[in-house]
Scaffold this active site. Structure first.
Site, mmCIF file in Angstrom:
data_model
loop_
_atom_site.group_PDB
_atom_site.id
_atom_site.type_symbol
_atom_site.label_atom_id
_atom_site.label_comp_id
_atom_site.label_asym_id
_atom_site.label_seq_id
_atom_site.Cartn_x
_atom_site.Cartn_y
_atom_site.Cartn_z
ATOM 1 N N GLY A 57 23.628 69.172 33.969
ATOM 2 C CA GLY A 57 22.502 68.308 34.630
ATOM 3 C C GLY A 57 22.590 66.934 34.414
ATOM 4 O O GLY A 57 21.729 66.021 34.657
ATOM 5 N N GLY A 59 24.859 64.790 36.119
ATOM 6 C CA GLY A 59 25.361 64.237 37.330
ATOM 7 C C GLY A 59 26.824 64.134 37.752
ATOM 8 O O GLY A 59 27.524 63.385 38.434
ATOM 9 N N LYS A 60 27.460 64.864 36.886
ATOM 10 C CA LYS A 60 28.961 64.991 36.901
ATOM 11 C C LYS A 60 29.483 65.224 38.408
ATOM 12 O O LYS A 60 30.253 64.637 38.971
ATOM 13 C CB LYS A 60 29.601 65.751 35.899
ATOM 14 C CG LYS A 60 29.182 65.501 34.520
ATOM 15 C CD LYS A 60 29.919 66.100 33.390
ATOM 16 C CE LYS A 60 29.450 67.691 33.489
ATOM 17 N NZ LYS A 60 27.997 67.707 32.932
ATOM 18 N N THR A 61 29.039 66.621 38.872
ATOM 19 C CA THR A 61 29.474 67.078 40.127
ATOM 20 C C THR A 61 28.976 66.179 41.179
ATOM 21 O O THR A 61 29.792 65.991 42.259
ATOM 22 C CB THR A 61 28.872 68.480 40.138
ATOM 23 O OG1 THR A 61 29.350 69.303 39.182
ATOM 24 C CG2 THR A 61 29.267 69.054 41.613
ATOM 25 N N HIS A 273 -4.948 71.513 13.408
ATOM 26 C CA HIS A 273 -3.545 71.512 13.100
ATOM 27 C C HIS A 273 -2.977 70.480 14.105
ATOM 28 O O HIS A 273 -2.425 69.455 13.540
ATOM 29 C CB HIS A 273 -3.060 72.730 13.472
ATOM 30 C CG HIS A 273 -1.734 72.953 13.330
ATOM 31 N ND1 HIS A 273 -1.042 73.650 12.624
ATOM 32 C CD2 HIS A 273 -0.500 72.525 14.348
ATOM 33 C CE1 HIS A 273 0.180 73.428 12.498
ATOM 34 N NE2 HIS A 273 0.665 73.153 13.700
ATOM 35 N N GLU A 274 -3.478 70.316 15.352
ATOM 36 C CA GLU A 274 -2.823 69.552 16.489
ATOM 37 C C GLU A 274 -3.208 68.019 16.286
ATOM 38 O O GLU A 274 -2.344 67.217 16.089
ATOM 39 C CB GLU A 274 -3.024 69.881 17.973
ATOM 40 C CG GLU A 274 -2.657 71.295 18.228
ATOM 41 C CD GLU A 274 -1.270 71.574 18.023
ATOM 42 O OE1 GLU A 274 -0.335 70.324 18.046
ATOM 43 O OE2 GLU A 274 -0.533 72.667 17.765
ATOM 44 N N ASP A 347 6.917 74.387 12.229
ATOM 45 C CA ASP A 347 6.822 73.137 11.520
ATOM 46 C C ASP A 347 7.659 73.121 10.169
ATOM 47 O O ASP A 347 8.268 71.962 9.710
ATOM 48 C CB ASP A 347 5.367 72.748 11.511
ATOM 49 C CG ASP A 347 4.829 72.391 12.729
ATOM 50 O OD1 ASP A 347 5.593 72.026 13.762
ATOM 51 O OD2 ASP A 347 3.391 72.445 12.712
#
Length: 448
Positions: A57, A59-61, A273-274, A347
């Site tokens: 993903g 961009g090589k190709t 928690h968040e 976590d």
């Protein structure tokens, strides 16, 4: 790079946004092909081949295809997937591909995912015995040295899967790594894909750049595309931040958001928690706090998004801060509700992993190095190796316990802030960076 090449670079590769060094390499390939005779006059030959490598993903190709289009050279593709599609063996595909290249005289031989069929270390799910393929490919690479018009470009995910004989100079003279896009690259990529689509007034490009740290070009393109789909689906006229965060969650967690069906009491615990993560993140790495949510997605009951960073070298302070932010969710519930809830496994495991990494990377000297656990026979003395291994485990526990104690002390001082954040989160289900910062700064200002 010549001024001529620079001019070419500015107007070429419209599908490759950002990545200036990669664009420069592509421009050099074009320049060498187009001005081959000028290079020959000074005794310089065209490089024998280019090897593009990096994670999927990147961009090589796409770059290979753009180079081919720009110099108007046909592409002869050799790949496992293409061979399967045409119902031929990869060995036959290699031989036939190079034979066709010799007939054409001027072309690009594109060897896609070469590590899957010609690597010294083989992918067990691809070609079970690739020694024969390696020999055939090596022979063909040497044979085309007689044909100056043939350009060979190969791609792969892993460079270390090849024996040196495959990638040595004379076969692949240039090796180009496609790294994950840095901040400037991501900004150019995001702008390229957004193009004329209007952004909501609360969405800043720099926020999108931060939230996509560590993501590939393909993931960024997918995020923007998903946000545009949400735009049309909801009948909006501008791209809202939620569309981007939801899209990125979908890519990262590989799942769609669920409805919040928990009881109010459960929602409050998840919120504690968040927001514990978010508050500790704000106190230690304020620029990295992005948003917090209690909308379940995948196996997670909620999520706190911290922007990544582009630093390659990490300090001991960075790792300690990351551990503290990771443990803050669990400790926040303990501080606010005097209980513990499920969902802390990830976590805790990440905290242990970071502590282990700190020992492995030499922050605490040789005594806690990774060599200790690689092989118990390394020193010829099992007792000595075991002692060092136990020492490292004790050091890791010491790191985590000290971090846990410090987090509990800090969060205990800011219960009012946690409560305010949690109340708002339960009500709205998701808080943006702007809302988080406003609440924290407002409450802390009143505490002074």
């Amino acid at each position: 790079m010549t001024e001529n090449t620079k001019t070419i670079q500015d107007n070429m590769f419209p599908n490759i946004a950002g990545y200036e060094k990669i664009r420069e390499e592509g421009a050099q390939i074009v320049d060498i092909i187009q001005r081959r005779d000028e290079y020959y006059k000074v005794g310089a030959r065209c490089p024998r081949g280019w090897f593009f490598y990096g994670e999927p993903g990147m961009g090589k190709t796409q770059l290979v295809k753009d180079i081919s289009a720009y110099v108007n050279y046909p592409i002869i593709e050799i790949s496992t997937s293409d061979a399967i599609r045409r119902k031929v063996s990869i060995d036959e595909d290699v031989v036939n591909g190079f034979a066709e290249a010799k007939k054409l005289g001027k072309c690009i031989v594109f060897i896609d995912e070469m590590d899957k069929f010609a690597g010294f270390k083989k992918y067990v799910y691809e070609i079970s015995d690739n020694l024969k393929t390696q020999k055939i490919l090596l022979h063909e690479l040497d044979e085309i040295k007689k044909h100056d018009g043939i350009i060979v470009i190969a791609t792969g995910n892993r460079k270390d899967y090849f024996d040196d004989v495959m990638l040595r100079s004379g076969r692949f003279d240039r090796h180009v790594m496609f790294h994950k896009p840095e901040a400037n690259d991501r900004e150019a990529i995001i702008k390229h894909f957004i193009k004329d689509t209007k952004l909501d007034e609360n969405v800043l490009i720099e926020d999108l750049v931060k939230m996509t740290a560590g993501r590939s070009c393909a993931e960024i393109e997918c995020m923007v595309n998903e946000a545009k789909i949400a735009l049309v689906k909801n009948g909006d006229t501008s791209l809202k931040l939620y569309y981007f965060t939801s899209a990125l969650n979908r890519i990262v967690l590989s799942d769609i958001p669920k409805d919040v069906v928990k009881s109010n009491e459960q929602q409050k615990l998840v919120a504690y928690h968040e927001v514990g993560h978010a508050l500790m993140g704000y106190l230690l790495q304020p620029d990295n706090v992005h948003y917090v949510s209690i909308i379940p997605q995948g196996q997670a009951s909620g999520k706190t998004k911290l922007n990544g960073d582009d630093d390659i070298v990490k300090s001991v302070d960075f790792y300690l801060q990351t551990i503290k932010i990771g443990l803050a969710g669990m400790i926040s519930v303990k501080v606010m509700a005097n209980t513990m809830i499920s969902g802390n496994e990830s976590d805790i495991n990440k905290a242990w992993s970071i502590a282990s990494k700190m020992c492995n990377e030499g922050f605490y000297g040789l005594e806690y190095g990774s060599h200790v656990v690689v092989n118990n026979d390394a020193y010829g003395d099992h007792r000595y190796a075991t002692f060092l291994t136990d020492s490292r485990a004790k050091k890791m526990l010491e790191i985590l316990q000290r971090a846990s104690d410090e987090v509990e002390k800090v969060l205990s001082l800011h219960k009012d802030v946690i409560e305010e954040l949690a109340v708002n989160l339960v009500e709205k289900k998701e808080l943006s960076r702007h809302e988080i910062v406003k609440i924290i700064e407002g409450k802390m200002g009143s505490e002074k």
